[in-house]
Design a protein around this motif. Structure first.
Motif, PDB file in Angstrom:
ATOM      1  N   THR A  10       0.826  -1.213   0.000  1.00 13.61           N
ATOM      2  CA  THR A  10       0.000   0.000   0.000  1.00 13.61           C
ATOM      3  C   THR A  10       0.864   1.269   0.000  1.00 13.61           C
ATOM      4  O   THR A  10       0.530   2.250  -0.653  1.00 13.61           O
ATOM      5  CB  THR A  10      -0.960   0.026   1.207  1.00 13.61           C
ATOM      6  OG1 THR A  10      -0.200  -0.168   2.394  1.00 13.61           O
ATOM      7  CG2 THR A  10      -2.024  -1.048   1.098  1.00 13.61           C
ATOM      8  N   PRO A  15      -1.528   8.128  -1.589  1.00  9.80           N
ATOM      9  CA  PRO A  15      -2.768   8.778  -2.031  1.00  9.80           C
ATOM     10  C   PRO A  15      -2.493   9.859  -3.071  1.00  9.80           C
ATOM     11  O   PRO A  15      -1.526  10.614  -2.960  1.00  9.80           O
ATOM     12  CB  PRO A  15      -3.324   9.393  -0.738  1.00  9.80           C
ATOM     13  CG  PRO A  15      -2.788   8.508   0.344  1.00  9.80           C
ATOM     14  CD  PRO A  15      -1.407   8.113  -0.123  1.00  9.80           C
ATOM     15  N   ASN A  32      -4.383   5.320  -6.299  1.00  6.59           N
ATOM     16  CA  ASN A  32      -4.784   5.480  -4.902  1.00  6.59           C
ATOM     17  C   ASN A  32      -5.578   6.784  -4.798  1.00  6.59           C
ATOM     18  O   ASN A  32      -5.030   7.878  -4.952  1.00  6.59           O
ATOM     19  CB  ASN A  32      -3.538   5.521  -4.011  1.00  6.59           C
ATOM     20  CG  ASN A  32      -3.879   5.656  -2.534  1.00  6.59           C
ATOM     21  OD1 ASN A  32      -4.935   6.167  -2.177  1.00  6.59           O
ATOM     22  ND2 ASN A  32      -2.984   5.211  -1.679  1.00  6.59           N
ATOM     23  N   PHE A  37      -7.897   1.975  -3.282  1.00 13.31           N
ATOM     24  CA  PHE A  37      -7.187   1.584  -4.505  1.00 13.31           C
ATOM     25  C   PHE A  37      -8.149   1.156  -5.615  1.00 13.31           C
ATOM     26  O   PHE A  37      -9.147   0.476  -5.362  1.00 13.31           O
ATOM     27  CB  PHE A  37      -6.215   0.440  -4.199  1.00 13.31           C
ATOM     28  CG  PHE A  37      -5.039   0.885  -3.386  1.00 13.31           C
ATOM     29  CD1 PHE A  37      -3.873   1.328  -3.985  1.00 13.31           C
ATOM     30  CD2 PHE A  37      -5.115   0.898  -1.999  1.00 13.31           C
ATOM     31  CE1 PHE A  37      -2.791   1.765  -3.241  1.00 13.31           C
ATOM     32  CE2 PHE A  37      -4.046   1.340  -1.231  1.00 13.31           C
ATOM     33  CZ  PHE A  37      -2.886   1.777  -1.857  1.00 13.31           C
TER      34      PHE A  37
END
Ligand code: FES
Length: 114
Positions: A10, A15, A32, A37
């Motif tokens: 991740t 983001p 993101n 996602f």
């Protein structure tokens, strides 16, 4: 049954960013959006351009070649010159890792034109 493959951690895709990943031999743009996602086919439906090389603005991916815009949640094409949506791949996150399905689902929104 749908198969998923691990494509990233991740933290690899912060983001507001998008990254090109390989899923079972095809290129996928992994985006993101505020910590959630989404994955769409990476090749623009207009010409051969990598959408992940363009920018991500909110949930909109912008093609770097001629500027067509696509919604990364639905795959829907939002502006010309592209007229066809991109395929969407289901995504799941487990244990800090991102998995993408090897098979695309049909785009939602406008019909997938050929
Ligand atoms: S290649 Fe993407 S808009 Fe032309």
């Amino acid at each position: 049954m749908t198969e998923f493959v691990r494509v990233a951690r991740t933290g690899d895709v912060p983001p507001g960013t998008v990254r090109r990943v390989e899923v079972a031999g095809h290129a996928v743009a992994l985006a993101n959006v505020d910590g959630e996602f989404f994955a769409v086919e990476d090749t623009c439906t207009h010409e051969e351009a990598s959408l992940s090389a363009g920018g991500l603005s909110g949930e909109v991916l912008v093609c770097p070649k001629h500027g067509s815009r696509f919604n990364v949640k639905t795959g829907r094409v939002l502006s010309l010159p592209a007229v066809r949506s991109v395929a969407v791949f289901p995504v799941k996150v487990e244990g800090g890792e991102v998995f993408v399905a090897t098979e695309a689902q049909k785009p939602t929104g406008l019909p997938h034109r050929r």
